[in-house]
Design an enzyme around this catalytic site. Sequence first.
Site, PDB file in Angstrom:
ATOM      1  N   SER A 119      42.855  36.902  41.917  1.00 39.69           N
ATOM      2  CA  SER A 119      41.797  35.961  42.248  1.00 39.69           C
ATOM      3  C   SER A 119      42.191  35.113  43.456  1.00 39.69           C
ATOM      4  CB  SER A 119      41.456  35.127  41.012  1.00 39.69           C
ATOM      5  OG  SER A 119      40.223  34.467  41.153  1.00 39.69           O
ATOM      6  N   ASP A 173      32.881  41.478  36.446  1.00 44.63           N
ATOM      7  CA  ASP A 173      33.465  40.188  36.814  1.00 44.63           C
ATOM      8  C   ASP A 173      32.372  39.168  37.145  1.00 44.63           C
ATOM      9  OD1 ASP A 173      34.861  38.044  37.945  1.00 44.63           O
ATOM     10  OD2 ASP A 173      36.358  39.356  38.852  1.00 44.63           O
ATOM     11  N   HIS A 204      36.728  39.103  34.552  1.00 43.89           N
ATOM     12  CA  HIS A 204      37.706  38.517  35.469  1.00 43.89           C
ATOM     13  C   HIS A 204      39.045  38.437  34.752  1.00 43.89           C
ATOM     14  CE1 HIS A 204      38.592  36.532  39.213  1.00 43.89           C
ATOM     15  NE2 HIS A 204      39.085  35.471  38.612  1.00 43.89           N
TER      16      HIS A 204
END
Length: 223
Positions: A119, A173, A204
Amino acid sequence: MTAELLPYVEVNTGENPQACVIWLHGLGDSGNGFAPIVPELHLPESMAVRFLFPHAPERAVTINNGMVMRAWYDIKSFDLDNRADLTGVLESMEQVNALVEAQHEAGFAYDKIVLAGFSQGGVIALHLGSRIKHKIAGIMALSTYMCKPELLAEEAAQENKVTPVMMAHGVQDPVVPVALGKMAFDALEQNGFSATWQTYTMQHSVCLQEVEDISTWLQKVLA
């Protein structure tokens, strides 16, 4: 470059490691978040690797009502063009580069160092990995996107055009839409980088199949 190195969690898979993976966490997490993944990679005993999981600095994050948390940069809006604060990205890039240099000074060859991130951490791994002036072993960017992809053509370093880049993303996600990850992959390809793109049926996060694929990839690039 900062005077003090980022604090980090260190995990070694064996004595006298000859390779190093610097793995950057996501927003609000810490270096402790991904450290438990190391034994799950089941790397061969003959392959001693040092994993460093740095802690991002604490800062106010605009989209979270200014709450102070560990973050590699501020997120001012969900709009792609403004999602990653370039100033913060560059500051974190320098801090992580200082870790790379410290590991090199400790005896690790640049081409035995992997930059990895999830991320927000993946944003930094991509930004530094595509611009660093030393040939490294690999770049791993998980469930992430690229800060200012339009800058890549002008700023990309030739040293890592052939360096393997593993990009992986969950198709479900809700935090970083898979389309943003694919845009980052496309930008890398268009600028001559050696990137691969994999998707998984997940949100995610990281799934078991992805962990197995990461292990296979690490064994290949650090062989």
